[in-house]
Design a protein around this motif. Structure first.
Motif, PDB file in Angstrom:
ATOM      1  N   TRP A 105      52.245 -12.145 -94.703  1.00  0.00           N
ATOM      2  CA  TRP A 105      52.731 -13.215 -95.570  1.00  0.00           C
ATOM      3  C   TRP A 105      51.893 -14.475 -95.408  1.00  0.00           C
ATOM      4  O   TRP A 105      51.560 -15.140 -96.380  1.00  0.00           O
ATOM      5  CB  TRP A 105      54.189 -13.532 -95.261  1.00  0.00           C
ATOM      6  CG  TRP A 105      55.183 -12.539 -95.775  1.00  0.00           C
ATOM      7  CD1 TRP A 105      54.970 -11.521 -96.659  1.00  0.00           C
ATOM      8  CD2 TRP A 105      56.561 -12.477 -95.434  1.00  0.00           C
ATOM      9  NE1 TRP A 105      56.128 -10.834 -96.881  1.00  0.00           N
ATOM     10  CE2 TRP A 105      57.133 -11.399 -96.141  1.00  0.00           C
ATOM     11  CE3 TRP A 105      57.383 -13.224 -94.592  1.00  0.00           C
ATOM     12  CZ2 TRP A 105      58.477 -11.058 -96.051  1.00  0.00           C
ATOM     13  CZ3 TRP A 105      58.728 -12.887 -94.498  1.00  0.00           C
ATOM     14  CH2 TRP A 105      59.261 -11.814 -95.220  1.00  0.00           C
ATOM     15  N   ASP A 115      57.208 -15.380-103.031  1.00  0.00           N
ATOM     16  CA  ASP A 115      58.568 -15.931-102.955  1.00  0.00           C
ATOM     17  C   ASP A 115      59.603 -14.826-103.202  1.00  0.00           C
ATOM     18  O   ASP A 115      60.618 -14.743-102.499  1.00  0.00           O
ATOM     19  CB  ASP A 115      58.721 -17.051-103.984  1.00  0.00           C
ATOM     20  CG  ASP A 115      59.776 -18.066-103.611  1.00  0.00           C
ATOM     21  OD1 ASP A 115      60.201 -18.113-102.437  1.00  0.00           O
ATOM     22  OD2 ASP A 115      60.173 -18.837-104.504  1.00  0.00           O
ATOM     23  N   VAL A 137      59.813 -12.583-100.122  1.00  0.00           N
ATOM     24  CA  VAL A 137      60.521 -13.261 -99.030  1.00  0.00           C
ATOM     25  C   VAL A 137      62.024 -13.300 -99.324  1.00  0.00           C
ATOM     26  O   VAL A 137      62.836 -13.070 -98.422  1.00  0.00           O
ATOM     27  CB  VAL A 137      59.934 -14.673 -98.805  1.00  0.00           C
ATOM     28  CG1 VAL A 137      60.794 -15.498 -97.874  1.00  0.00           C
ATOM     29  CG2 VAL A 137      58.514 -14.548 -98.256  1.00  0.00           C
ATOM     30  N   ALA A 138      62.390 -13.560-100.564  1.00  0.00           N
ATOM     31  CA  ALA A 138      63.814 -13.569-100.942  1.00  0.00           C
ATOM     32  C   ALA A 138      64.437 -12.188-100.731  1.00  0.00           C
ATOM     33  O   ALA A 138      65.580 -12.073-100.262  1.00  0.00           O
ATOM     34  CB  ALA A 138      63.980 -14.022-102.390  1.00  0.00           C
ATOM     35  N   ARG A 154      65.007 -11.726 -97.088  1.00  0.00           N
ATOM     36  CA  ARG A 154      66.176 -12.510 -96.670  1.00  0.00           C
ATOM     37  C   ARG A 154      67.466 -11.757 -97.007  1.00  0.00           C
ATOM     38  O   ARG A 154      68.363 -11.662 -96.178  1.00  0.00           O
ATOM     39  CB  ARG A 154      66.164 -13.882 -97.346  1.00  0.00           C
ATOM     40  CG  ARG A 154      67.354 -14.745 -96.941  1.00  0.00           C
ATOM     41  CD  ARG A 154      67.321 -16.112 -97.654  1.00  0.00           C
ATOM     42  NE  ARG A 154      68.367 -16.957 -97.164  1.00  0.00           N
ATOM     43  CZ  ARG A 154      69.611 -16.964 -97.637  1.00  0.00           C
ATOM     44  NH1 ARG A 154      69.963 -16.159 -98.619  1.00  0.00           N
ATOM     45  NH2 ARG A 154      70.513 -17.785 -97.125  1.00  0.00           N
ATOM     46  N   ILE A 190      62.109 -16.380 -91.643  1.00  0.00           N
ATOM     47  CA  ILE A 190      62.022 -16.196 -93.088  1.00  0.00           C
ATOM     48  C   ILE A 190      62.300 -17.512 -93.811  1.00  0.00           C
ATOM     49  O   ILE A 190      61.597 -17.875 -94.756  1.00  0.00           O
ATOM     50  CB  ILE A 190      62.987 -15.072 -93.544  1.00  0.00           C
ATOM     51  CG1 ILE A 190      62.486 -13.713 -93.021  1.00  0.00           C
ATOM     52  CG2 ILE A 190      63.142 -15.056 -95.056  1.00  0.00           C
ATOM     53  CD1 ILE A 190      63.494 -12.578 -93.146  1.00  0.00           C
ATOM     54  N   ALA A 191      63.315 -18.245 -93.371  1.00  0.00           N
ATOM     55  CA  ALA A 191      63.656 -19.525 -94.002  1.00  0.00           C
ATOM     56  C   ALA A 191      62.510 -20.527 -93.856  1.00  0.00           C
ATOM     57  O   ALA A 191      62.177 -21.243 -94.810  1.00  0.00           O
ATOM     58  CB  ALA A 191      64.949 -20.081 -93.403  1.00  0.00           C
ATOM     59  N   ALA A 218      59.805 -19.549 -96.263  1.00  0.00           N
ATOM     60  CA  ALA A 218      60.156 -19.926 -97.638  1.00  0.00           C
ATOM     61  C   ALA A 218      59.863 -21.409 -97.865  1.00  0.00           C
ATOM     62  O   ALA A 218      59.370 -21.796 -98.938  1.00  0.00           O
ATOM     63  CB  ALA A 218      61.624 -19.605 -97.909  1.00  0.00           C
ATOM     64  N   ASP A 219      60.125 -22.233 -96.862  1.00  0.00           N
ATOM     65  CA  ASP A 219      59.787 -23.660 -96.955  1.00  0.00           C
ATOM     66  C   ASP A 219      58.276 -23.850 -97.052  1.00  0.00           C
ATOM     67  O   ASP A 219      57.796 -24.722 -97.789  1.00  0.00           O
ATOM     68  CB  ASP A 219      60.328 -24.430 -95.739  1.00  0.00           C
ATOM     69  CG  ASP A 219      61.848 -24.524 -95.717  1.00  0.00           C
ATOM     70  OD1 ASP A 219      62.500 -24.299 -96.767  1.00  0.00           O
ATOM     71  OD2 ASP A 219      62.385 -24.813 -94.622  1.00  0.00           O
ATOM     72  N   ILE A 224      56.194 -21.825 -98.421  1.00  0.00           N
ATOM     73  CA  ILE A 224      55.792 -21.474 -99.797  1.00  0.00           C
ATOM     74  C   ILE A 224      55.975 -22.692-100.701  1.00  0.00           C
ATOM     75  O   ILE A 224      55.101 -23.002-101.520  1.00  0.00           O
ATOM     76  CB  ILE A 224      56.597 -20.266-100.321  1.00  0.00           C
ATOM     77  CG1 ILE A 224      56.226 -18.996 -99.545  1.00  0.00           C
ATOM     78  CG2 ILE A 224      56.373 -20.071-101.822  1.00  0.00           C
ATOM     79  CD1 ILE A 224      57.113 -17.795 -99.857  1.00  0.00           C
ATOM     80  N   GLU A 225      57.096 -23.375-100.552  1.00  0.00           N
ATOM     81  CA  GLU A 225      57.345 -24.561-101.379  1.00  0.00           C
ATOM     82  C   GLU A 225      56.317 -25.663-101.084  1.00  0.00           C
ATOM     83  O   GLU A 225      55.851 -26.331-102.016  1.00  0.00           O
ATOM     84  CB  GLU A 225      58.770 -25.070-101.186  1.00  0.00           C
ATOM     85  CG  GLU A 225      59.813 -24.142-101.764  1.00  0.00           C
ATOM     86  CD  GLU A 225      59.493 -23.708-103.196  1.00  0.00           C
ATOM     87  OE1 GLU A 225      59.247 -24.566-104.067  1.00  0.00           O
ATOM     88  OE2 GLU A 225      59.487 -22.473-103.448  1.00  0.00           O
TER      89      GLU A 225
END
Length: 172
Positions: A102, A119, A122-123, A126, A156-157, A160-161, A163-164
């Motif tokens: 990732w 994204d 990753v979702a 999750r 994972i969280a 995800a941050d 990625i943003e």
């Protein structure tokens, strides 16, 4: 209401991972109405301070219960399996390999479609980890295993941050 109650007792919920968010939200509103400091204005400052403590306690419980990852961590801790994310970062090799893949994909991503695909992946991871938490907690009562899943969810969280943040860097 008892300040010593755990969050599930306070909210009148079964001590399990699977919860209906609407039931948590409804109970939170109900508890907040009961404990709102304005309701105790005629009883003086001391009663209002106690009501404020209750409001804070109710809000803290609500924050833990409404978030599946935090709820899973709380259940693990209640059952003697603390998460210890700060000093226990051991993860299975396959999970670490996935994280590396990732990270590489994120570094290489130049287009919105690439970030969207990452994204989505990753979702999906999750959702799978949360489903595994439910299985481990509610069916198997394997709180140590669930604690490992919570640590994975924390990774994972954070990713995800990341990625943003990458979206922001690319101006998307």
């Amino acid at each position: 209401m008892n300040l010593q109650s755990d969050d599930f007792e306070l909210f009148g919920l079964a001590r399990r991972f699977a919860q209906e968010r609407s039931a948590i939200d409804a109970r939170w509103k109900e508890l907040q109405r009961e404990a709102h400091p304005d309701k105790f204005a005629a009883q003086g400052a001391a009663a209002q301070r106690v009501a404020m403590q209750w409001s804070v306690r109710i809000n803290e419980a609500y924050q833990r219960l409404k978030d599946p990852m935090r709820r899973a961590a709380y259940l693990c801790e209640l059952h003697g399996a603390p998460i210890r994310a700060e000093d226990n970062t051991a993860m299975p090799a396959a999970f670490l390999m996935q994280q590396m893949e990732w990270r590489e994909a994120l570094e290489d991503a130049r287009a919105d479609s690439e970030l969207d695909a990452l994204d989505d992946e990753v979702a999906q991871a999750r959702r799978a980890a949360l489903a595994q938490c439910e299985q481990l907690i509610d069916q198997q009562q394997d709180y140590a295993g669930a604690a490992r899943q919570v640590r994975a969810l924390m990774f994972i969280a954070r990713f995800a941050d990341d990625i943003e943040r990458r979206r922001e860097q690319l101006g998307q």
